[in-house]
Enzyme design. Structure first.
Site, PDB file in Angstrom:
ATOM      1  N   GLU A   1      -2.625  12.943  -2.680  1.00 35.63           N
ATOM      2  CA  GLU A   1      -2.567  11.866  -1.692  1.00 35.63           C
ATOM      3  C   GLU A   1      -2.839  12.509  -0.338  1.00 35.63           C
ATOM      4  O   GLU A   1      -1.974  13.174   0.228  1.00 35.63           O
ATOM      5  CB  GLU A   1      -1.198  11.171  -1.735  1.00 35.63           C
ATOM      6  CG  GLU A   1      -0.867  10.524  -3.069  1.00 35.63           C
ATOM      7  CD  GLU A   1      -1.786   9.379  -3.424  1.00 35.63           C
ATOM      8  OE1 GLU A   1      -2.426   8.817  -2.513  1.00 35.63           O
ATOM      9  OE2 GLU A   1      -1.872   9.026  -4.622  1.00 35.63           O
TER      10      GLU A   1
ATOM     11  N   CYS B   1      -0.856   8.675   7.410  1.00 32.69           N
ATOM     12  CA  CYS B   1      -2.180   8.780   6.798  1.00 32.69           C
ATOM     13  C   CYS B   1      -2.895   7.441   6.733  1.00 32.69           C
ATOM     14  O   CYS B   1      -4.130   7.376   6.750  1.00 32.69           O
ATOM     15  CB  CYS B   1      -2.059   9.385   5.402  1.00 32.69           C
ATOM     16  SG  CYS B   1      -0.974   8.473   4.284  1.00 32.69           S
TER      17      CYS B   1
END
Length: 485
Positions: A253, A287
């Site tokens: 991720e 993010c």
């Protein structure tokens, strides 16, 4: 004794112990510089001990009835409920998280623990037909064994629990390495909660260390079968390369450069609220943050005026003050990097509608527009409070601009026509995109992950079963096979 003093150790095989590495990680409050803890790093010996402890403990844990395993997560939930104020204070002190950020993080930790309770029962097998009438094919879902988890600094408690809890629920043991800037929230607190919840010794181990001390030992070690990494794409590439060389599965991720698209028929006031939150939550250290706000030129002026006004109203300061919207960046180096990024963008021709300054780790918001098409800032992840407003002339251009990045994590489309929003969303190269909402979302049963340089694989829901179990085929011949020799 505070959490920081109590948990400033390695946690291996159910014991809190000092590391034997050659230096100490000093944990600082990013807002006021206060020293929170000093932790002697784990060496390669502790890495081996942690993995071997996990390997030993996993056999019994994996054989434990999943209904029994569920009880650990139920107790963990109660512990978090009982200590919410203390946990929120720890997130504020170590991460610089505002009250909104801490509340958001703890809410999602609870949701993922609730999902882990159900996930314990979801490793379902299958029976498949065979062309041989007397043969039976059984497919079993089994734990992979031991999982290595490497978590980041921005949402450390959440993003550790997000991989740790499902891996444990599905019968695996775990070795967790938190980020060196958040060793307590990302590591010690996770171990403490599960220890008090009754998880057997050795099933979860926490090693606080750094590649400078152990090299790639955490990834190369023969015990773990899966490495779950959350962090930058640069480090993610290295993790993937090393793991592949040792035939390990990876769940990556990674970073993002999300676009929030405002079409000509959008509710502008609502779009402004969504865009400001999506860009500036946790100082932009997310993010999924909306780095780029793409606005139809017909509404650009009105949207920009409202966006700039709202950004100027954000309060920058002490994250312990409930009225604060923007707290500190994780360390001074990151603050300096963000300042240099803005300076370079302006030097390259961008116009600063809002020009934020820095005071130590506190960085006020900047809003830039007028970037050239090839400006470096457009193609990179900005882990700080900087928003880019980019006009477009038609829907096709918005899609092209949104996709003009090596990343593909999240995004959003704002429009008065939901189906138009869905049509646009389908053409954005990202793992997740939201119509008439923000870009920062995570739900425990919906697959979470990115495309391109934003990662490999998915987490959440049934994707957790794929990530942390392996499929085993067992055939049973009830009759007799015939062999050609």
């Amino acid at each position: 004794m505070s959490y920081f003093e109590e948990l400033a150790f390695q946690y291996i095989d159910g014991e809190w112990r000092s590391g034997t590495g050659s230096w100490d990680i000093v944990d600082f409050n990013p807002y006021n510089g206060e020293k929170l803890a000093s932790i002697t790093v784990a060496g390669t010996g502790e890495i081996d001990q942690a993995y071997r402890a996990a390997e030993r403990a996993q056999t019994a844990w994996g054989a434990t009835n999943p209904y029994t395993r569920r009880l650990v997560f139920e107790r963990a939930l109660r512990i978090i409920d009982d200590r919410e104020a203390e946990l929120a204070a720890a997130i504020t002190a170590e991460c610089g998280g505002t009250a909104v950020k801490a509340g958001f993080e703890l809410h999602l930790v609870r949701e993922f623990l609730r999902e882990a309770i159900h996930l314990a029962l979801r490793a379902e097998g299958r029976i498949l037909p065979s062309p041989d009438d007397t043969k039976e094919n059984r497919l079993y879902r089994l734990p992979v064994g031991v999982v290595g988890v490497i978590s980041p600094f921005n949402f450390p408690f959440l993003l550790s629990v997000k991989s740790v809890a499902p891996a444990l629920a599905l019968g695996n043991a775990v070795v967790l390495k938190p980020h060196q800037n958040t060793p307590i929230c990302g590591g010690g607190l996770v171990a403490k909660v599960f220890e008090e919840a009754g998880l057997p010794a050795g099933v979860l181990n926490v090693v606080v260390t750094d590649i400078a001390e152990i090299g790639d030992a955490l990834i190369e070690h023969p015990v773990p079968k899966v490495i779950s990494f959350t962090g930058s794409d640069k480090v993610g590439r290295h993790v993937a390369t090393v793991a592949a060389g040792h035939f390990k599965r990876t769940i990556l991720e990674l970073g993002g450069n999300s676009a929030l698209i405002v079409l000509d028929d959008a509710d502008l006031d609502y779009a402004v609220d969504a865009a400001v939150f999506s860009r500036f939550i946790h100082q932009g250290q997310v993010c999924m943050a909306a780095n780029r706000v793409l606005v139809d030129r017909s509404v650009e002026r009105e949207f920009t005026e409202k966006f700039v006004a709202k950004v100027k109203s954000l309060k920058v300061g002490d994250p312990g003050d409930p009225a604060t919207h923007i707290g500190p960046l994780i360390h001074a180096g990151q603050a300096e990097a963000i300042g240099a990024l803005v300076e370079q963008a302006v030097a390259d021709g961008a116009t600063a509608l809002v020009r934020g300054g820095a005071d130590g780790t506190l960085v006020s918001p900047s809003v830039l527009t007028g970037m050239k098409a090839d400006a470096a800032i457009l193609g990179q992840e900005i882990f700080g409070p900087v928003a880019l407003i980019i006009p477009f002339d038609e829907e096709e251009e918005a899609i092209r601009l949104a996709n003009a990045t090596p990343y593909g994590l999240s995004g959003a489309v704002h429009t008065g026509d939901v189906e138009r929003g869905v049509r646009v969303a389908k053409r954005i190269d990202s793992g997740m995109i939201h119509v008439n909402d923000g870009t920062v979302h995570d739900e425990p049963i919906v697959p979470f992950g990115g495309e391109k340089a934003s990662g490999v694989g998915r987490l959440n829901g049934d994707a957790m079963v794929d990530a942390f179990t392996t499929t085993k085929w067992i055939s049973i011949q009830h009759g007799r096979s015939t062999f050609p020799f």
